[in-house]
Design an enzyme around this catalytic site. Structure first.
Site, PDB file in Angstrom:
ATOM      1  N   ASP A   1       0.800  -1.170   0.058  1.00  0.00           N
ATOM      2  CA  ASP A   1      -0.027   0.214  -0.218  1.00  0.00           C
ATOM      3  C   ASP A   1       0.928   1.287   0.164  1.00  0.00           C
ATOM      4  O   ASP A   1       0.528   2.349  -0.854  1.00  0.00           O
ATOM      5  CB  ASP A   1      -0.781  -0.102   1.140  1.00  0.00           C
ATOM      6  CG  ASP A   1      -2.100  -0.960   1.278  1.00  0.00           C
ATOM      7  OD1 ASP A   1      -1.831  -2.126   0.373  1.00  0.00           O
ATOM      8  OD2 ASP A   1      -2.972  -0.811   1.938  1.00  0.00           O
TER       9      ASP A   1
ATOM     10  N   CYS B   1       1.955  -7.352   5.662  1.00  0.00           N
ATOM     11  CA  CYS B   1       1.495  -6.029   5.208  1.00  0.00           C
ATOM     12  C   CYS B   1       0.151  -5.938   5.463  1.00  0.00           C
ATOM     13  O   CYS B   1      -0.670  -7.065   5.556  1.00  0.00           O
ATOM     14  CB  CYS B   1       1.830  -5.820   3.701  1.00  0.00           C
ATOM     15  SG  CYS B   1       1.888  -4.059   3.236  1.00  0.00           S
ATOM     16  N   ASP B   2      -0.681  -5.026   4.973  1.00  0.00           N
ATOM     17  CA  ASP B   2      -2.069  -4.628   5.180  1.00  0.00           C
ATOM     18  C   ASP B   2      -2.965  -5.816   4.698  1.00  0.00           C
ATOM     19  O   ASP B   2      -3.753  -6.300   5.444  1.00  0.00           O
ATOM     20  CB  ASP B   2      -2.362  -3.355   4.458  1.00  0.00           C
ATOM     21  CG  ASP B   2      -1.704  -2.170   5.140  1.00  0.00           C
ATOM     22  OD1 ASP B   2      -0.774  -2.280   5.681  1.00  0.00           O
ATOM     23  OD2 ASP B   2      -2.258  -1.059   4.869  1.00  0.00           O
TER      24      ASP B   2
ATOM     25  N   CYS C   1       4.712  -0.577   8.351  1.00  0.00           N
ATOM     26  CA  CYS C   1       4.826   0.697   9.066  1.00  0.00           C
ATOM     27  C   CYS C   1       4.280   0.792  10.269  1.00  0.00           C
ATOM     28  O   CYS C   1       3.566   0.016  10.926  1.00  0.00           O
ATOM     29  CB  CYS C   1       3.806   1.267   8.111  1.00  0.00           C
ATOM     30  SG  CYS C   1       4.192   1.157   6.432  1.00  0.00           S
TER      31      CYS C   1
ATOM     32  N   SER D   1      -6.105   4.909   4.389  1.00  0.00           N
ATOM     33  CA  SER D   1      -4.886   4.387   5.074  1.00  0.00           C
ATOM     34  C   SER D   1      -5.053   4.409   6.461  1.00  0.00           C
ATOM     35  O   SER D   1      -5.670   5.397   6.911  1.00  0.00           O
ATOM     36  CB  SER D   1      -3.633   5.129   4.523  1.00  0.00           C
ATOM     37  OG  SER D   1      -2.693   4.496   5.226  1.00  0.00           O
TER      38      SER D   1
END
Length: 557
Positions: free
Chosen positions: A82, A123-124, A195, A472
């Site tokens: 993302d 990750c997402d 992140c 996000s």
């Protein structure tokens, strides 16, 4: 008890010599054919800090499995970043990848009859996609989170990935030199890991640990740590236990477990993406979860964690204080979560936390219940003539809880980004970004680039933004997404025109377009459905199959 009840279909049937020959040819000993097979799925790939180290962690998982007499067989599935794709046409593939990940893991494990699964994710969309597959298959399994990234630094300023997006807004306003802009970019991501704030990856990791589908400390152990390596090695022990006790995902993914996850998402100030992901995971597990459940939790649970994007701290700071288990112990002692839910350790959540100390005095990351950051939840579900099926607002409280103003309308993310660069968005506007929903995008892309540009331009508390797209986990400001029905399907958001008055109220949970019904009726008569924004391929298939954001963007409804 037979532990290899699926893989024995291939390995113990004399009428399938070719299957056995190929397994031996792949490096297995004949003795291995009598052991349980564990599929080790890695979402690792080299082009993203969140996923760059996952193949290495998957190899550690295999070592741990071998030590427990289990055969680990690694395979890979995709991961879409993302952070890299935000603000580009590539972002349309992000949410689509959740379905591809779920489908591919289900297909691989189903076809090859793995007895159990360990999914190494980072990750997402990796995490919900993998967990959806585990819930569908309902074979013993767990998730290993790749861990959070360490924070960056430049000229004394603490950095993370959202610093880069907001720096762009500052650069547009002439508030940042080219040298400092490049300096922030060079130093924001210092190595492996997802992140670092309470963005979607860390939100989902915390929710999944709370659900009981990863081991304690998985969500908060940093990517580059001895604890993360040890977690991988310990996976063999837990998977053998799950096989021996025949504990399956749907035994763990109960209604009570999801309610705990909603509480944790709220306390942490987590990503609105958790709404569509937890609804989709619950659906795969046969548990009914709706927008109303999120609102019910927000009505009674405060935001306590001072975490980015709207707060001060990163996940690595929570890790240093005892991690997600310490936070869970605090919530358990306060009676906000239930402790009798089963987990992949074979014990209940309360048993996992028995020796854990709660977060207490001497830290201000998790506020005391008497002094919350926000007295109710930040995720607020709004309804009204602009969103008859609901919309999801992310309200930290810093930007207020009510907003009203004239609309400025953009029919794509590219258009709003251009409008921001040209200074068309002014204080008082309600920015409308439409035709970016699940079908319209397609893929319901995140609006992080425009929201970050708004924050960087100093307009974060001066404008509101609504969209049929999503946000996000790094987004903050007065933002409302997931507007349903979406514009592509002729939802009311398709009828908004520049200058229309829009009123948002996160106290009354309303989203209203102040235009006469007769005017809206005339506009609807003129409205024409847009052409699909994908001529062929996976995006076109997604348009044909995806459901509403209000029900999790499912493709198998």
């Amino acid at each position: 008890m037979i532990l290899n009840k699926f893989s024995r279909i291939y390995t113990q049937d004399d009428s399938l010599p070719a299957a056995q020959a190929m397994l031996i040819g792949a490096g297995l000993a004949e003795d291995d054919l009598r052991k349980p097979f564990v599929g080790v799925c890695s979402t690792g790939f080299e082009g993203n800090t969140c996923n760059m180290h996952l193949d290495g962690l998957a190899q550690e998982v295999k070592r741990g499995l071998a030590a427990q007499g289990l055969v680990g067989l690694r395979f890979n599935t995709i991961g879409v970043s993302d952070g890299i794709t935000n603000g580009t046409p590539g972002m349309r593939y992000s949410l689509v990848s959740r379905e591809i990940i779920a489908d591919s893991i289900e297909a691989m494990a189903g076809a090859h009859n793995y007895d159990a699964l360990a999914c190494v994710v980072g990750c997402d969309k990796n995490m919900p996609g993998a967990l959806m597959a585990l819930a569908r298959l309902n074979r013993p399994g767990l998730l290993v989170y790749g861990g959070t990234i360490k924070g960056g630094s430049y000229k004394g300023q603490s950095l993370n990935i959202v610093s880069c997006f907001e720096a762009y807004g500052q650069k547009l306003q002439g508030q940042l030199s080219d040298e400092d802009y490049r300096g922030i970019i060079r130093n924001a991501c210092p190595g492996p890991g997802a992140c670092g704030g309470m963005y979607t990856a860390n939100t989902m990791a915390a929710a999944i640990e709370t659900l009981g589908m990863s081991v304690p400390f998985s969500a908060s152990a940093t990517a580059v740590s001895a604890a993360k390596t040890q977690e991988c090695l310990d996976t063999g022990h837990y998977l053998r236990l799950l096989l021996e006790r025949d504990i399956k995902p749907r035994d763990i993914l109960t209604r009570e477990a999801f309610e705990n996850a909603l509480v944790v998402t709220t306390v942490l100030g987590g990503s609105t993406n958790a709404v569509i992901h937890l609804i989709a995971i619950a659906n795969a597990a046969g548990v009914a979860l709706t927008l109303a459940d999120f609102q019910a939790v927000s009505n009674r649970v405060p935001v306590l964690a001072d975490l980015k994007p709207s707060g001060r701290y990163l996940m690595e700071d929570l890790s240093a204080l005892g991690g997600v288990p310490a936070m869970l112990k605090t919530l358990l002692e306060e009676g906000l979560i239930t402790g009798d839910t089963l987990t992949v350790t074979g014990q209940t959540l309360a048993q996992n936390l028995a020796q854990i100390r709660p977060l207490g005095a001497g830290q201000d990351l998790l506020r005391p219940f008497s002094q919350p950051l926000k007295a109710d939840g930040h995720i607020q579900i709004l309804y009204g003539n602009l969103a008859p099926e609901g919309a999801v607002a992310k309200i930290s409280g810093k930007e207020g809880e009510q907003f009203a103003g004239p609309a400025i309308v953009f029919d794509s993310e590219e258009a709003v980004n251009d409008g921001l660069a040209r200074g068309l968005v002014a204080a008082g506007h309600v920015v409308v970004i439409r035709y970016v929903g699940p079908k319209g995008g397609p893929g319901m892309p995140e609006m992080l680039k425009p929201t970050s540009a708004i924050m960087g331009a100093g307009l974060g508390d001066k404008v509101a933004l609504i969209t049929d797209g999503r946000f996000s986990g790094g987004t903050h400001g007065f933002v409302v997404g997931h507007v349903c029905p979406e514009a592509y399907d002729g939802g009311p958001i398709a009828l908004v025109e520049n200058g229309d008055w829009i009123a948002l109220d996160a106290r009354a949970n309303t989203i209203e377009l102040r235009v006469e019904a007769a005017v809206l009726q005339a506009r609807r008569a003129r409205w024409q459905p847009p052409a699909p924004n994908a001529p062929r391929g996976v995006l076109r298939k997604y348009i044909r199959t995806v459901g509403s954001a209000s029900t999790g963007c499912l493709t198998d409804e």
